[in-house]
Design a protein around this motif. Sequence first.
Motif, short mmCIF file in Angstrom:
data_model
loop_
_atom_site.label_atom_id
_atom_site.label_comp_id
_atom_site.label_asym_id
_atom_site.label_seq_id
_atom_site.Cartn_x
_atom_site.Cartn_y
_atom_site.Cartn_z
N ILE A 2 0.85 -1.19 0.00
CA ILE A 2 0.00 0.00 0.00
C ILE A 2 0.88 1.25 0.00
CG2 ILE A 2 -1.81 1.28 1.20
CD1 ILE A 2 -2.74 -1.42 0.11
N ILE A 3 0.61 2.14 -0.93
CA ILE A 3 1.30 3.43 -0.94
C ILE A 3 0.30 4.47 -0.46
CG2 ILE A 3 2.46 5.17 -2.35
CD1 ILE A 3 3.36 2.95 -4.21
N GLU A 4 0.59 5.06 0.68
CA GLU A 4 -0.36 5.95 1.33
C GLU A 4 -0.24 7.36 0.76
OE1 GLU A 4 -0.11 5.70 5.54
OE2 GLU A 4 -0.70 3.58 5.60
N SER A 5 -1.08 7.62 -0.22
CA SER A 5 -1.17 8.93 -0.84
C SER A 5 -2.51 8.95 -1.58
CB SER A 5 -0.02 9.17 -1.81
OG SER A 5 -0.05 10.47 -2.33
N PRO A 6 -3.44 9.80 -1.16
CA PRO A 6 -4.80 9.71 -1.71
C PRO A 6 -4.85 9.95 -3.21
CG PRO A 6 -4.51 11.72 -0.42
CD PRO A 6 -3.31 10.87 -0.17
N ILE A 7 -5.62 9.11 -3.88
CA ILE A 7 -5.77 9.21 -5.34
C ILE A 7 -7.08 8.54 -5.74
CG2 ILE A 7 -4.47 7.07 -5.70
CD1 ILE A 7 -3.48 8.21 -8.37
N ASP A 8 -7.74 9.08 -6.74
CA ASP A 8 -8.82 8.38 -7.42
C ASP A 8 -8.21 7.80 -8.69
OD1 ASP A 8 -11.00 7.67 -9.13
OD2 ASP A 8 -12.33 9.00 -7.98
N ASP A 78 1.17 17.17 -2.85
CA ASP A 78 0.33 17.34 -1.66
C ASP A 78 -1.07 17.81 -2.09
OD1 ASP A 78 -0.88 18.00 0.75
OD2 ASP A 78 0.96 18.83 1.62
N LEU A 79 -1.99 16.85 -2.26
CA LEU A 79 -3.34 17.21 -2.69
C LEU A 79 -4.07 18.02 -1.63
CD1 LEU A 79 -4.96 14.13 -4.51
CD2 LEU A 79 -4.32 16.33 -5.49
N ALA A 80 -3.89 17.69 -0.35
CA ALA A 80 -4.60 18.42 0.71
C ALA A 80 -4.23 19.91 0.69
CB ALA A 80 -4.27 17.81 2.07
#
Length: 300
Positions: A2-8, A78-80
């Motif tokens: 798991i690569i923890e970085s939000p993505i759709d 950094d999406l946030a």
Amino acid sequence: MIIESPIDLKLTQISGQTSQPPWKNIDGSYSDLVCIDGEPSIFNVKQSGENIDFTYTGNVSDKTAIENVKKIYDLDFDLAKFYKYMDSYDELKDMSKFCNGLRLFQAKDPFECIISSICSANNSIKRWTKSIDDMKLKWGRNFNNYYSFPNPNNFKELFLDDEEELLKSGANENNNLKSCGVGYRAPYMRKASEIFTLEIDLSDISKMSYDEAFETVLKVPGVGPKVADCILLYGFGFIQAFPSDVWIKRIVSYLYFDGKDIKVEKVREFGMDEFGDYAGYVQLYMFHYARKSGLMERLK
């Protein structure tokens, strides 16, 4: 892993970015061939909550594989922080929610991005992606039924059309660029391969300033300012690029200039000045939002 970085992941794949066609999708798991220092690897990514589950096969280290998949999906961005930026502006705040999880889909092969971007000009996403996939099937190297994109040296030897193929090979087996549905773009593509084989080293572009890189890519026939910015954004990571065409002009005019008619080149300058290092992402979100929210229909 798991690569923890939000993505759709699906949204990023189908958003029409001209780095490459969407990866092969089998039950929501996306896979494609990625060549790293000449070594072929099959990368596989699937959605896992808001993150991705990444696996691969090939003779590369975990560290190298992770670095490459992070680069392709821009997972270090950094999406946030970007969403806080967008939410601070009335013109942009709806886009961060509508396009939540959308990331840049960066090129795994810069030359493929160049040809994809040329192919995308005045073309639908469905048509240009099929053309690129056809080229890979015809002339790419096969690794377990995944195909590389032909390199510039091989690409420059391709026939343009049926007439040239028949004249030079004595047969017509649809083994030419126009058989891939690229039409008038075929000579531009072959000339690009000649330029990036004989005149310009592809690896030099990422070392240039944005302005130098922009002027360099504009030397390729069939590459105007919009296509040049697509190449620089998706192929070489110049995030300050703001690809601008008639649709982006209409969107920017509607949001910022009360619908007034402004020139495309002014829109490009405005986007780069207004959004700075977020320009590429803002353009991506603007275009997807307008295309899928109904705004684009209203602006026709």
